[in-house]
Design a protein around this motif. Structure first.
Motif, PDB file in Angstrom:
ATOM      1  N   LEU A  88      68.111  25.982  75.215  1.00  0.00           N
ATOM      2  CA  LEU A  88      68.650  24.921  74.363  1.00  0.00           C
ATOM      3  C   LEU A  88      68.582  23.607  75.115  1.00  0.00           C
ATOM      4  N   VAL A  89      67.905  22.631  74.548  1.00  0.00           N
ATOM      5  CA  VAL A  89      67.791  21.304  75.151  1.00  0.00           C
ATOM      6  C   VAL A  89      68.628  20.342  74.333  1.00  0.00           C
ATOM      7  N   GLY A  90      69.679  19.813  74.944  1.00  0.00           N
ATOM      8  CA  GLY A  90      70.612  18.925  74.260  1.00  0.00           C
ATOM      9  C   GLY A  90      71.904  19.659  73.973  1.00  0.00           C
ATOM     10  N   THR A  91      72.978  19.255  74.633  1.00  0.00           N
ATOM     11  CA  THR A  91      74.245  19.985  74.509  1.00  0.00           C
ATOM     12  C   THR A  91      75.338  19.132  73.872  1.00  0.00           C
ATOM     13  N   GLY A  92      74.945  18.292  72.920  1.00  0.00           N
ATOM     14  CA  GLY A  92      75.932  17.549  72.149  1.00  0.00           C
ATOM     15  C   GLY A  92      76.577  18.449  71.116  1.00  0.00           C
ATOM     16  N   ALA A  93      77.124  17.834  70.064  1.00  0.00           N
ATOM     17  CA  ALA A  93      77.869  18.607  69.063  1.00  0.00           C
ATOM     18  C   ALA A  93      77.010  19.700  68.438  1.00  0.00           C
ATOM     19  N   MET A  94      75.770  19.381  68.087  1.00  0.00           N
ATOM     20  CA  MET A  94      74.909  20.376  67.460  1.00  0.00           C
ATOM     21  C   MET A  94      74.494  21.437  68.464  1.00  0.00           C
ATOM     22  N   ILE A 105      58.528  25.252  64.766  1.00  0.00           N
ATOM     23  CA  ILE A 105      59.225  25.475  63.500  1.00  0.00           C
ATOM     24  C   ILE A 105      60.512  24.651  63.456  1.00  0.00           C
ATOM     25  N   GLY A 106      60.936  24.300  62.272  1.00  0.00           N
ATOM     26  CA  GLY A 106      62.232  23.651  62.090  1.00  0.00           C
ATOM     27  C   GLY A 106      63.322  24.698  61.968  1.00  0.00           C
ATOM     28  N   PHE A 107      64.438  24.455  62.638  1.00  0.00           N
ATOM     29  CA  PHE A 107      65.589  25.370  62.643  1.00  0.00           C
ATOM     30  C   PHE A 107      66.817  24.472  62.558  1.00  0.00           C
ATOM     31  N   HIS A 108      67.095  24.016  61.323  1.00  0.00           N
ATOM     32  CA  HIS A 108      68.054  22.928  61.124  1.00  0.00           C
ATOM     33  C   HIS A 108      69.432  23.445  60.740  1.00  0.00           C
ATOM     34  N   PHE A 109      70.386  23.270  61.656  1.00  0.00           N
ATOM     35  CA  PHE A 109      71.779  23.636  61.424  1.00  0.00           C
ATOM     36  C   PHE A 109      72.541  22.415  60.910  1.00  0.00           C
ATOM     37  N   PHE A 110      73.762  22.667  60.453  1.00  0.00           N
ATOM     38  CA  PHE A 110      74.623  21.608  59.929  1.00  0.00           C
ATOM     39  C   PHE A 110      75.915  21.577  60.730  1.00  0.00           C
ATOM     40  N   ASN A 111      76.484  20.393  60.865  1.00  0.00           N
ATOM     41  CA  ASN A 111      77.670  20.192  61.690  1.00  0.00           C
ATOM     42  C   ASN A 111      78.950  20.325  60.861  1.00  0.00           C
ATOM     43  N   PRO A 112      79.944  21.078  61.328  1.00  0.00           N
ATOM     44  CA  PRO A 112      79.989  21.861  62.564  1.00  0.00           C
ATOM     45  C   PRO A 112      79.243  23.183  62.422  1.00  0.00           C
ATOM     46  N   LEU A 123      80.896  26.648  61.532  1.00  0.00           N
ATOM     47  CA  LEU A 123      81.588  26.723  60.243  1.00  0.00           C
ATOM     48  C   LEU A 123      80.650  26.574  59.052  1.00  0.00           C
ATOM     49  N   MET A 124      79.593  25.832  59.218  1.00  0.00           N
ATOM     50  CA  MET A 124      78.623  25.635  58.134  1.00  0.00           C
ATOM     51  C   MET A 124      77.637  26.800  58.175  1.00  0.00           C
ATOM     52  N   LYS A 125      77.862  27.766  57.316  1.00  0.00           N
ATOM     53  CA  LYS A 125      77.156  29.049  57.398  1.00  0.00           C
ATOM     54  C   LYS A 125      75.760  29.004  56.779  1.00  0.00           C
ATOM     55  N   GLY A 181      75.677  24.108  52.078  1.00  0.00           N
ATOM     56  CA  GLY A 181      75.401  22.912  52.863  1.00  0.00           C
ATOM     57  C   GLY A 181      76.089  21.665  52.365  1.00  0.00           C
ATOM     58  N   LEU A 182      76.331  21.583  51.058  1.00  0.00           N
ATOM     59  CA  LEU A 182      76.935  20.382  50.481  1.00  0.00           C
ATOM     60  C   LEU A 182      78.329  20.625  49.917  1.00  0.00           C
TER      61      LEU A 182
END
Length: 515
Positions: A20-26, A149-156, A159-161, A458-459
């Motif tokens: 994992l590169v980048g350890t911010g909130a996401m 590939i895109g692997f796009h999660f949502f914040n948080p 919790l965002m399943k 997501g919404l």
């Protein structure tokens, strides 16, 4: 879906070591889920101390889980043991998938992936958590674009399943299947989508805020009333202006402009000049203390709704174009004890209640040959249970407006009073949401069932766009759009072919193509 335990996922996860590169909130959220799914996680961040901060943050989440009885101490220790620091990019060499969660900048992401390709094995996967950039464009800088590939999660993230799985144009099917399986092993619904602007969820969400802004810009009513209508009558968890304030205009406006321009100025995604000027003024929302609402101690200050005025009961005449709506309104009149006229034409002094779909009150009154001074339109799309919306023509006399207001509020139900508009508030926003969703299905961005579930997760909409159209009625949605388009000539409201065909045939909007 609950978070899986190590025993249920270790054997099913298609990967074993995730970088994992980048350890911010996401990045922290992705690392937490990956460790819980049984993967060894290598954390890398260019900022000194960032990895330790991320591990401490994640450990705190697990400790609270133990304290609340949601997690055993053994599981916590097992999860914690899987988080490792990768001081240099070269430390990611043994990973079979690397996920980047860094700044949203195409050049920066391409440069990172070039450097990673020099480190990891040729059969390892490179995944981007981008929310707005083209996966294909990111992959174009790589020697082996088929593994990107895109692997796009949502914040948080925990919790965002939901996670979007987005192949680029050259991504291999095997990579798609493996990353999809990983998302499921991490406890999320995996929404496969094509590499289009906004992917699936952000694409589907364009109508909610932009149409509400258009309504506000036309001075149909104020922002708080729009929010109340969409929450009470539409069933949305949050109104569009509360949501814009929560997200922040610095984020939301950029997304609106980006998707609009990426779709070459498609009218359905047209942003509003209101957000540009408010952004320039620093009215970002909660983060700045003021947006569409002012905030005191983190809470929005919302003016109290005006009460229904006292009014002398008048004879009530109801248009009969929609028998179901006329019956529901008649029940309100009878319950209030007012006189209901049963004649084909209203008497000279009666209050005329209209129930248009996509028309404004003026057009409906003139089309029916009625005296516009005595006409008030009622939005029946969302029913009359939790809130009632009435709309006057510019000629409606105060006496008749107040009478309609008093009648609709006689049983204590809140009433919103609007200026004339094609489609009120609820009709406009719902029709635009359904229409954008139908066009997503038409474009094949995602399967209809995937689209609906992704939007719900997501919404947070009460239903996905296609299911929403079926709930309110595909023919009604089509009528709203047709009438709005006829009146405004704005291509924003042109109905999607997917919607038109299914509505005309009386089919569910999720009905797939026959071939």
């Amino acid at each position: 879906m609950s978070s899986p335990t190590p025993s249920d996922v270790t054997s099913s996860a298609p990967f074993h070591r995730l970088g994992l590169v980048g350890t911010g909130a996401m990045g922290r959220g992705i690392a937490q889920l990956a460790a819980q799914a049984g993967l060894e996680v290598m954390l890398h961040d260019a900022r000194t101390g960032a990895v330790d901060e991320a591990r401490d943050f994640i450990a705190g989440i697990w400790s609270r889980g133990v304290a609340k009885g949601r997690l055993s101490e053994d599981d916590q220790a097992s999860y914690q043991s899987r988080l490792h620091e990768a001081t240099e990019l070269e430390d990611l060499a043994g990973c079979d998938i690397v996920v980047e969660a860094i700044v949203e900048d195409l050049d920066v992401k391409q440069d990172l992936f070039r450097r990673l390709e020099a480190v990891i094995a040729d059969d390892a996967v490179l995944a981007t958590n981008t929310s707005s950039l083209s996966v294909t464009a990111i992959a174009s800088a790589c020697r082996l674009p088929q593994r990107v590939i895109g692997f796009h999660f949502f914040n948080p993230v925990p919790l965002m399943k939901i996670v979007e799985v987005i192949p680029g144009l050259r991504t291999s099917r095997e990579v798609v299947d493996h990353v999809d399986a990983l998302g499921q092993a991490m406890g999320h619904f995996t929404a496969r989508a094509t590499d289009t602007p906004g992917f699936l969820v952000n694409h589907a969400g364009r109508a909610f805020g932009t149409e509400a802004l258009r309504i506000l810009g036309e001075r149909v009513t104020d922002h708080a009333t729009i929010d109340r209508i969409l929450v009470d009558q539409g069933g949305f968890r949050m109104g569009p202006f509360s949501l814009l304030d929560l997200t922040g205009l610095d984020v939301s406006h950029a997304v609106m402009e980006s998707i609009y321009h990426q779709y070459y100025e498609e009218a359905r995604f047209r942003p509003s000049p209101l957000t540009r000027s408010r952004l320039d003024a620093g009215l970002l929302g909660r983060k700045s203390g003021e947006g569409f609402y002012c905030y005191q101690e983190g809470q929005a200050v919302v003016a109290k709704e005006p009460s229904a005025p006292a009014a002398t009961p008048l004879p009530i005449w109801i248009s009969r174009e929609d028998p179901e709506a006329a019956q529901a309104l008649s029940a309100v009149v009878t319950a209030a004890g007012w006189t209901l006229e049963q004649r084909d034409q209203p008497s000279p002094d009666s209050l005329c209640l209209l129930t248009p779909l996509g028309e404004d009150a003026t057009q409906t009154a003139l089309r029916l040959g009625l005296d516009a001074r005595r006409c008030v339109a009622i939005d029946m799309l969302g029913g009359l249970d939790k809130r009632r919306s009435l709309m006057t023509t510019p000629a409606t006399q105060t006496r008749y407006r107040d009478a309609a207001w008093a009648l609709l509020g006689a049983d204590g139900t809140p009433v919103s009073v609007l200026n004339d508009s094609n489609g009120f508030v609820l009709q406009r926003v719902v029709a635009c949401i359904v229409n954008v969703g139908a066009d997503i299905a038409q474009q094949g961005v995602a399967e209809p069932a995937t689209l609906d579930r992704a939007v719900e997760l997501g919404l947070g909409y009460p239903r996905g766009p296609l299911a929403m159209g079926d709930h309110f009625g595909g023919r009604r949605i089509l009528s709203i759009l047709d009438n709005m388009f006829a009146a405004t000539r704005d291509p924003r409201y042109r109905p999607s072919p997917w919607l038109r065909r299914r509505a005309m045939l009386g089919l569910p909007l999720a009905t797939p193509e026959s071939t």
